[in-house]
Design an enzyme around this catalytic site. Sequence first.
Site, short mmCIF file in Angstrom:
data_model
loop_
_atom_site.label_atom_id
_atom_site.label_comp_id
_atom_site.label_asym_id
_atom_site.label_seq_id
_atom_site.Cartn_x
_atom_site.Cartn_y
_atom_site.Cartn_z
N TYR A 254 0.83 -1.20 -0.05
CA TYR A 254 -0.01 -0.08 0.12
C TYR A 254 0.70 1.36 0.05
CZ TYR A 254 -4.60 -2.51 -0.10
OH TYR A 254 -5.21 -3.30 -0.43
N ARG B 93 1.84 1.90 -3.49
CA ARG B 93 0.41 2.26 -4.40
C ARG B 93 0.28 3.72 -3.79
NH1 ARG B 93 -4.13 -1.68 -3.63
NH2 ARG B 93 -4.97 -0.07 -5.08
N HIS C 180 -14.77 2.11 -2.41
CA HIS C 180 -13.74 1.04 -1.88
C HIS C 180 -12.74 1.82 -0.85
CE1 HIS C 180 -14.88 -2.02 -5.25
NE2 HIS C 180 -15.55 -2.23 -4.26
N CYS D 8 -7.39 2.98 12.81
CA CYS D 8 -6.78 2.06 13.55
C CYS D 8 -7.32 0.69 13.40
CB CYS D 8 -6.80 2.52 15.08
SG CYS D 8 -6.16 1.56 16.35
N CYS E 155 -10.82 0.96 19.15
CA CYS E 155 -10.18 2.05 18.93
C CYS E 155 -11.02 2.76 17.34
CB CYS E 155 -8.73 2.27 18.78
SG CYS E 155 -8.01 3.95 18.45
N CYS F 58 -1.15 3.75 15.86
CA CYS F 58 -2.00 4.60 16.13
C CYS F 58 -1.73 5.50 17.12
CB CYS F 58 -3.10 3.74 16.83
SG CYS F 58 -4.60 4.94 17.14
N CYS G 125 -4.75 5.31 20.65
CA CYS G 125 -4.62 4.06 21.69
C CYS G 125 -3.28 3.74 21.97
CB CYS G 125 -5.58 3.19 21.28
SG CYS G 125 -4.97 2.06 19.84
C1 BV8 Z 1 -18.40 -7.69 0.31
C2 BV8 Z 1 -10.08 -1.77 -2.35
C3 BV8 Z 1 -19.75 -8.65 1.79
C4 BV8 Z 1 -8.66 -2.42 -2.14
C5 BV8 Z 1 -10.95 -3.42 -3.62
C6 BV8 Z 1 -21.09 -11.65 -5.14
C7 BV8 Z 1 -20.55 -12.36 -6.30
C8 BV8 Z 1 -19.24 -12.83 -6.48
C9 BV8 Z 1 -18.14 -12.45 -5.59
C10 BV8 Z 1 -18.69 -11.65 -4.57
C11 BV8 Z 1 -20.08 -11.27 -4.30
N1 BV8 Z 1 -20.21 -10.31 -3.31
C12 BV8 Z 1 -19.05 -10.32 -2.62
C13 BV8 Z 1 -18.15 -11.11 -3.48
C14 BV8 Z 1 -16.81 -11.04 -2.82
C15 BV8 Z 1 -15.69 -10.04 -3.28
C16 BV8 Z 1 -15.73 -10.17 -4.65
O1 BV8 Z 1 -16.70 -9.44 -5.59
N2 BV8 Z 1 -14.97 -10.69 -5.29
C17 BV8 Z 1 -14.45 -10.77 -6.83
C18 BV8 Z 1 -13.02 -10.89 -7.04
C19 BV8 Z 1 -15.31 -11.86 -7.51
N3 BV8 Z 1 -16.32 -8.84 -2.82
C20 BV8 Z 1 -16.15 -8.44 -1.71
O2 BV8 Z 1 -15.25 -9.05 -0.84
C21 BV8 Z 1 -16.61 -7.05 -1.38
N4 BV8 Z 1 -17.22 -7.28 0.09
O3 BV8 Z 1 -19.13 -8.12 -0.63
O4 BV8 Z 1 -18.44 -7.85 1.46
C22 BV8 Z 1 -19.74 -8.52 3.13
C23 BV8 Z 1 -21.07 -8.09 3.52
C24 BV8 Z 1 -21.21 -7.75 4.74
C25 BV8 Z 1 -20.30 -8.04 5.84
C26 BV8 Z 1 -19.00 -8.53 5.68
C27 BV8 Z 1 -18.81 -8.61 4.25
C28 BV8 Z 1 -15.45 -5.84 -1.22
C29 BV8 Z 1 -14.97 -5.71 -2.65
C30 BV8 Z 1 -13.78 -4.68 -2.51
C31 BV8 Z 1 -12.37 -5.24 -2.53
N5 BV8 Z 1 -11.48 -3.81 -2.56
N6 BV8 Z 1 -10.34 -2.14 -3.57
C32 BV8 Z 1 -7.43 -2.01 -2.97
O5 BV8 Z 1 -7.60 -1.43 -3.96
O6 BV8 Z 1 -6.39 -2.48 -2.60
S1 BV8 Z 1 -11.71 -4.04 -5.29
C33 BV8 Z 1 -10.32 -3.47 -6.17
O7 BV8 Z 1 -10.54 -4.69 -7.29
C34 BV8 Z 1 -10.88 -2.18 -6.96
O8 BV8 Z 1 -10.92 -1.23 -6.12
C35 BV8 Z 1 -11.55 -2.53 -8.03
O9 BV8 Z 1 -12.82 -2.42 -7.64
C36 BV8 Z 1 -11.28 -4.07 -8.44
C37 BV8 Z 1 -10.82 -4.17 -9.54
O10 BV8 Z 1 -11.67 -3.95 -10.35
P1 BV8 Z 1 -11.52 -2.87 -11.66
O11 BV8 Z 1 -11.34 -1.46 -11.10
O12 BV8 Z 1 -12.52 -3.05 -12.63
O13 BV8 Z 1 -9.94 -2.96 -12.12
P2 BV8 Z 1 -9.70 -4.35 -13.10
O14 BV8 Z 1 -8.16 -4.41 -13.09
O15 BV8 Z 1 -10.26 -5.67 -12.70
O16 BV8 Z 1 -10.32 -3.90 -14.93
C38 BV8 Z 1 -9.76 -2.79 -15.25
C39 BV8 Z 1 -10.51 -2.75 -16.24
O17 BV8 Z 1 -10.10 -1.62 -17.31
C40 BV8 Z 1 -10.35 -4.09 -17.51
O18 BV8 Z 1 -11.49 -4.14 -17.81
C41 BV8 Z 1 -9.57 -3.34 -18.61
O19 BV8 Z 1 -9.96 -3.84 -19.69
C42 BV8 Z 1 -10.14 -1.95 -18.54
N7 BV8 Z 1 -8.81 -0.99 -19.22
C43 BV8 Z 1 -7.49 -1.12 -18.82
N8 BV8 Z 1 -6.86 -0.13 -19.39
C44 BV8 Z 1 -7.94 1.02 -19.56
C45 BV8 Z 1 -9.09 0.45 -19.40
N9 BV8 Z 1 -10.21 0.87 -19.95
C46 BV8 Z 1 -9.95 1.99 -20.61
N10 BV8 Z 1 -9.10 2.57 -20.64
C47 BV8 Z 1 -7.77 2.00 -20.49
N11 BV8 Z 1 -6.43 2.78 -20.38
#
Ligand code: BV8
Length: 314
Positions: free
Chosen positions: A68, A71, A122, A130, A135, A208, A211
């Site tokens: 992180y 990033r 996100h 923390c 906390c 933190c 705390c």
């Molecule tokens: C939750 C922060 C429940 C961290 C991120 C239902 C179905 C299936 C799975 C699940 C579901 N519900 C929950 C899940 C599980 C999970 C999930 O979705 N898993 C996936 C992998 C299947 N979801 C979760 O865990 C979420 N939480 O549902 O919790 C819950 C409820 C109550 C209590 C407890 C729990 C939380 C998800 C959030 C995760 N955190 N980010 C960090 O950044 O480090 S997600 C992270 O990945 C990003 O934020 C982003 O959202 C994601 C990546 O996606 P994209 O942004 O689309 O990026 P990617 O690389 O995938 O795609 C890029 C695109 O751009 C491509 O299409 C590419 O072709 C295109 N591109 C590239 N270059 C260009 C371009 N387009 C235009 N121009 C360009 N130049």
Amino acid sequence: MASTDITSFAEYLKGSRRIMALLGAGLSASSGLPTFRGAGGLWRSYDATELATPEAFEANPDLVWQFYSYRRHMALKAQPNRAHYALAELARRNKDFVTLSQNVDGLSQRANHPLDQLHLLHGNLFTVKCTSFYCNYSRANDFTDPIVPALAIPKNFPEPRPSSDDKTGEEASKSLDDAMKAGGERELDISDERVPLAPLSRDVLPQCPECKEGLLRPGVVWFGESLPTHTLDLVDEWMLEDRIDLMLVIGTSSRVYPAAGYVEKARSRGARVAVVNMDPVSMGSVRLTSSDWYFEGDAGVLVPEILRSVIGDI
Ligand code: BV8
């Protein structure tokens, strides 16, 4: 089959009032920030999604913080691109345009996107909070880089090459000084697994200040964590207020839920969908119909172009 015709889109956009956008990592790709699933999806030998979990942080807080901190550093070095500015301009001209960003890089904010129309699903790399259960400490807009000295990106410069008879070390330090003066310092690319990363003890990681016990963590939503309920409530409230005219889906693989689910939710409220993506295959769950649009290419180039009929030239 979705339309690729910008003219028909421009006309529809001009007649649209309630517009929603879902933004993904592809929006920031042309600002030089790697996406999650594309080639940039790996960090060292890890899939980024392996490190973006509470379990990873629990097991290896130092590795996750190095991920992180890297990033944060890259995002601070990056600049918003024309797509960030175009979306901010659309928001200024249309108060009924709301943006759901999956991005945590802060670039929309630095493009002066009106914050009350920018919902961070996100979280944000520059919020830290923390991890102690009892906390509640958190701070936003923490742009310190590195956030703690131990997380500085290691630099290297040409090793001093003392001559064989250098007994005092003066020559070595002189060549080191010369190298430093000559700007010999350059950051190592720690996203490359061949670059050694020293393990860090817990006590040199961000602590933190309140705390004084818990480690601080990045204020992002990890996989398995729920999205900010306040944000989701605001978005759901807006969606239920009235029908939606247009859903923009920009630079996202639409694979991560519940974020990706907003596309079909918007469609069920009447929205036509317009996707901007580099890759027609990488659109995950989004199914386009003949009343939708698909624009293939770099968001940094295409977004200002397709919005021009409303925002003019930015
Ligand atoms: C939750 C922060 C429940 C961290 C991120 C239902 C179905 C299936 C799975 C699940 C579901 N519900 C929950 C899940 C599980 C999970 C999930 O979705 N898993 C996936 C992998 C299947 N979801 C979760 O865990 C979420 N939480 O549902 O919790 C819950 C409820 C109550 C209590 C407890 C729990 C939380 C998800 C959030 C995760 N955190 N980010 C960090 O950044 O480090 S997600 C992270 O990945 C990003 O934020 C982003 O959202 C994601 C990546 O996606 P994209 O942004 O689309 O990026 P990617 O690389 O995938 O795609 C890029 C695109 O751009 C491509 O299409 C590419 O072709 C295109 N591109 C590239 N270059 C260009 C371009 N387009 C235009 N121009 C360009 N130049």
